[in-house]
Scaffold this motif. Structure first.
Motif, PDB file in Angstrom:
ATOM      1  N   ALA A  73     -31.094  70.685  58.785  1.00  0.00           N
ATOM      2  CA  ALA A  73     -29.896  69.976  59.249  1.00  0.00           C
ATOM      3  C   ALA A  73     -28.706  70.263  58.336  1.00  0.00           C
ATOM      4  CB  ALA A  73     -30.175  68.471  59.324  1.00  0.00           C
ATOM      5  N   GLN A  74     -28.965  70.333  57.024  1.00  0.00           N
ATOM      6  CA  GLN A  74     -27.886  70.590  56.073  1.00  0.00           C
ATOM      7  C   GLN A  74     -27.236  71.956  56.298  1.00  0.00           C
ATOM      8  OE1 GLN A  74     -26.539  68.359  53.761  1.00  0.00           O
ATOM      9  NE2 GLN A  74     -24.967  69.962  53.774  1.00  0.00           N
ATOM     10  N   LEU A  75     -28.016  72.931  56.738  1.00  0.00           N
ATOM     11  CA  LEU A  75     -27.434  74.239  57.067  1.00  0.00           C
ATOM     12  C   LEU A  75     -26.352  74.100  58.126  1.00  0.00           C
ATOM     13  CD1 LEU A  75     -30.586  76.536  57.256  1.00  0.00           C
ATOM     14  CD2 LEU A  75     -28.894  76.415  55.417  1.00  0.00           C
ATOM     15  N   HIS A  76     -26.615  73.259  59.130  1.00  0.00           N
ATOM     16  CA  HIS A  76     -25.625  73.042  60.187  1.00  0.00           C
ATOM     17  C   HIS A  76     -24.403  72.304  59.648  1.00  0.00           C
ATOM     18  CE1 HIS A  76     -29.095  74.171  62.550  1.00  0.00           C
ATOM     19  NE2 HIS A  76     -28.263  74.417  63.546  1.00  0.00           N
ATOM     20  N   ALA A  77     -24.624  71.322  58.780  1.00  0.00           N
ATOM     21  CA  ALA A  77     -23.501  70.586  58.183  1.00  0.00           C
ATOM     22  C   ALA A  77     -22.626  71.513  57.342  1.00  0.00           C
ATOM     23  CB  ALA A  77     -24.029  69.435  57.331  1.00  0.00           C
ATOM     24  N   THR A  78     -23.259  72.439  56.660  1.00  0.00           N
ATOM     25  CA  THR A  78     -22.533  73.356  55.780  1.00  0.00           C
ATOM     26  C   THR A  78     -21.803  74.453  56.547  1.00  0.00           C
ATOM     27  OG1 THR A  78     -24.126  72.967  54.002  1.00  0.00           O
ATOM     28  CG2 THR A  78     -22.791  74.985  53.856  1.00  0.00           C
ATOM     29  N   TYR A  79     -22.473  75.055  57.516  1.00  0.00           N
ATOM     30  CA  TYR A  79     -21.937  76.253  58.175  1.00  0.00           C
ATOM     31  C   TYR A  79     -21.305  76.006  59.552  1.00  0.00           C
ATOM     32  CZ  TYR A  79     -24.281  78.698  54.442  1.00  0.00           C
ATOM     33  OH  TYR A  79     -24.683  79.132  53.213  1.00  0.00           O
ATOM     34  N   TRP A  80     -21.484  74.794  60.105  1.00  0.00           N
ATOM     35  CA  TRP A  80     -20.871  74.475  61.400  1.00  0.00           C
ATOM     36  C   TRP A  80     -20.480  72.996  61.409  1.00  0.00           C
ATOM     37  CZ3 TRP A  80     -23.609  75.267  66.802  1.00  0.00           C
ATOM     38  CH2 TRP A  80     -22.644  75.464  67.794  1.00  0.00           C
ATOM     39  N   PRO A  81     -19.629  72.582  60.473  1.00  0.00           N
ATOM     40  CA  PRO A  81     -19.335  71.156  60.297  1.00  0.00           C
ATOM     41  C   PRO A  81     -18.622  70.501  61.482  1.00  0.00           C
ATOM     42  CG  PRO A  81     -17.874  72.487  58.946  1.00  0.00           C
ATOM     43  CD  PRO A  81     -18.903  73.427  59.523  1.00  0.00           C
ATOM     44  N   GLU A  82     -17.959  71.286  62.299  1.00  0.00           N
ATOM     45  CA  GLU A  82     -17.238  70.705  63.435  1.00  0.00           C
ATOM     46  C   GLU A  82     -18.160  70.386  64.610  1.00  0.00           C
ATOM     47  OE1 GLU A  82     -16.553  73.647  61.994  1.00  0.00           O
ATOM     48  OE2 GLU A  82     -16.992  75.147  63.493  1.00  0.00           O
ATOM     49  N   CYS A  83     -19.415  70.788  64.545  1.00  0.00           N
ATOM     50  CA  CYS A  83     -20.363  70.549  65.627  1.00  0.00           C
ATOM     51  C   CYS A  83     -21.261  69.367  65.278  1.00  0.00           C
ATOM     52  CB  CYS A  83     -21.227  71.794  65.847  1.00  0.00           C
ATOM     53  SG  CYS A  83     -22.459  71.570  67.134  1.00  0.00           S
ATOM     54  N   LYS A  84     -21.378  68.416  66.199  1.00  0.00           N
ATOM     55  CA  LYS A  84     -22.332  67.329  66.011  1.00  0.00           C
ATOM     56  C   LYS A  84     -23.706  67.830  66.459  1.00  0.00           C
ATOM     57  CE  LYS A  84     -23.759  62.745  67.329  1.00  0.00           C
ATOM     58  NZ  LYS A  84     -23.598  61.639  68.274  1.00  0.00           N
ATOM     59  N   VAL A  85     -24.656  67.802  65.531  1.00  0.00           N
ATOM     60  CA  VAL A  85     -26.017  68.266  65.783  1.00  0.00           C
ATOM     61  C   VAL A  85     -26.971  67.133  65.430  1.00  0.00           C
ATOM     62  CG1 VAL A  85     -27.808  69.864  64.991  1.00  0.00           C
ATOM     63  CG2 VAL A  85     -25.481  70.690  65.342  1.00  0.00           C
ATOM     64  N   VAL A  86     -27.973  66.918  66.269  1.00  0.00           N
ATOM     65  CA  VAL A  86     -29.045  65.978  65.971  1.00  0.00           C
ATOM     66  C   VAL A  86     -30.317  66.813  65.794  1.00  0.00           C
ATOM     67  CG1 VAL A  86     -30.389  64.006  66.763  1.00  0.00           C
ATOM     68  CG2 VAL A  86     -27.949  64.157  67.321  1.00  0.00           C
ATOM     69  N   ALA A  87     -30.842  66.839  64.574  1.00  0.00           N
ATOM     70  CA  ALA A  87     -32.071  67.585  64.278  1.00  0.00           C
ATOM     71  C   ALA A  87     -33.220  66.570  64.247  1.00  0.00           C
ATOM     72  CB  ALA A  87     -31.947  68.300  62.941  1.00  0.00           C
ATOM     73  N   THR A  88     -34.111  66.684  65.215  1.00  0.00           N
ATOM     74  CA  THR A  88     -35.219  65.733  65.375  1.00  0.00           C
ATOM     75  C   THR A  88     -36.516  66.373  64.919  1.00  0.00           C
ATOM     76  OG1 THR A  88     -34.105  64.723  67.271  1.00  0.00           O
ATOM     77  CG2 THR A  88     -36.479  64.365  67.093  1.00  0.00           C
TER      78      THR A  88
ATOM     79  N   PRO B 146     -21.219  79.795  64.311  1.00  0.00           N
ATOM     80  CA  PRO B 146     -20.609  80.808  63.443  1.00  0.00           C
ATOM     81  C   PRO B 146     -21.660  81.795  62.920  1.00  0.00           C
ATOM     82  CG  PRO B 146     -20.017  78.589  62.730  1.00  0.00           C
ATOM     83  CD  PRO B 146     -21.045  78.445  63.795  1.00  0.00           C
ATOM     84  N   GLU B 147     -21.241  83.010  62.666  1.00  0.00           N
ATOM     85  CA  GLU B 147     -22.136  84.046  62.156  1.00  0.00           C
ATOM     86  C   GLU B 147     -22.775  83.630  60.831  1.00  0.00           C
ATOM     87  OE1 GLU B 147     -24.408  87.171  62.595  1.00  0.00           O
ATOM     88  OE2 GLU B 147     -22.897  86.657  64.086  1.00  0.00           O
ATOM     89  N   ALA B 148     -22.031  82.896  60.012  1.00  0.00           N
ATOM     90  CA  ALA B 148     -22.571  82.442  58.723  1.00  0.00           C
ATOM     91  C   ALA B 148     -23.780  81.528  58.917  1.00  0.00           C
ATOM     92  CB  ALA B 148     -21.491  81.735  57.912  1.00  0.00           C
ATOM     93  N   LEU B 149     -23.773  80.729  59.981  1.00  0.00           N
ATOM     94  CA  LEU B 149     -24.933  79.872  60.262  1.00  0.00           C
ATOM     95  C   LEU B 149     -26.131  80.717  60.657  1.00  0.00           C
ATOM     96  CD1 LEU B 149     -26.327  77.143  60.558  1.00  0.00           C
ATOM     97  CD2 LEU B 149     -25.385  77.003  62.879  1.00  0.00           C
TER      98      LEU B 149
END
Length: 119
Positions: A96-111, A18-21
């Protein structure tokens, strides 16, 4: 000062974030770069044009993408520098929290991995 490599793994072919991310990431990266933590980084294209060289039993084989068996792919990377591992972990958690906040439907693994400084 220790250096670290951050990776983002996600499912391939799920569409653009999303653009917000993007906006939140620009703000975050600007803040981290200003503090001297973010050295370089970026997003990666999908595996449709990827090239792998597989070394096995003394032979090198080229394997071109796309890779049907790939469920998660590295979608982005960052070269980071922090004073301590704890600081690096906090920075990666914020990322990682940015992804949880702005793209919650996507599973992301931040390593986060520390870069070896051994010669």
């Amino acid at each position: 000062m220790p250096r670290f490599m951050g990776f983002v793994r996600m499912e391939e072919g799920i569409g653009a974030p999303p653009e917000a991310l993007f906006k939140a990431m620009d703000d975050y990266i600007g803040k981290e770069a200003g503090a001297g933590h973010f050295l370089d980084g970026g997003g990666l294209y999908g595996t449709e044009d990827a090239v792998n060289f597989v070394v096995e039993k003394g032979q090198v084989t080229r394997v071109d993408g796309p890779y049907a068996e790939a469920k998660e792919v590295v979608g982005g990377w960052a070269l980071l520098r922090y004073d301590s591992l704890d600081e690096a972990i906090a920075g990666q958690q914020e990322f990682a929290q940015l992804h949880a906040t702005y793209w919650p439907e996507c599973k992301v693994v931040a390593t986060l991995r520390q870069i070896s400084e051994a010669s």
